[in-house]
Design a protein around this motif. Sequence first.
Motif: not given
Ligand SMILES: [Mg+2]
Length: 223
Positions: A6, A8-10, A172, A177
Amino acid sequence: MDVLFDLDGTLVEYERPGQVVLEAAFDRVGVEPFFEVTDFEVRYDDFFEQSDSIVELRERIFADIATSRDVDPELGVEVARAYDDERDHTRVRLLPGATDVLDALADRPLAMVTNGDPEMQRPKLEATGLDAYFETVVYAGHDAAPKPDPAPFHLALDAIDGSPDQAIYVGNDPNADVGGAAAAGLDSVWLRNGATTRPRTKPTYTIESLAELFETPILERSV
Ligand SMILES: [Mg+2]
């Protein structure tokens, strides 16, 4: 085993948190803030499937929040548009450990499955240099249905000649996910990264930081 990621945020995060951008959006429209960014996040899953893009998703949710607060929904849409104008997709940074992990995986074909249009996601890849690591990027919601639909995972695996039972997805988001990877038949690594809800499907591994991938069989450091 193929490893899919992934974005974003990962691997990356915005320099300006969503709450800061939201406050700037209210300011731009010239209204008193009538909700916080967490009010948006809790509605995410309810509106995801009926929205064709993140921009549309945000408009729908902001309008819904407005209605629930006795505010004209059109004002919610206006704030959503201002949010979009305020958000700079090049102002992102890598999460700790991102390049260590990707360097360690450099001998394998890497694929990314990210929810978001190329116009929004490509600048993040270029600004952080991640574009050099990924030969395959599936922009879910644009190239295929958005995660948690299994389609974008299968599209990415096809591109790298992989198969679900020999692949693992690192992300995340508990639903998009972990849930999406499971629906597509892949194992998953859940990077908890501050998430407040737990996945409904049990992830294969749960990690608190990307560096912990080195403690899983995916990347276990050999002597
Ligand atoms: Mg993400």
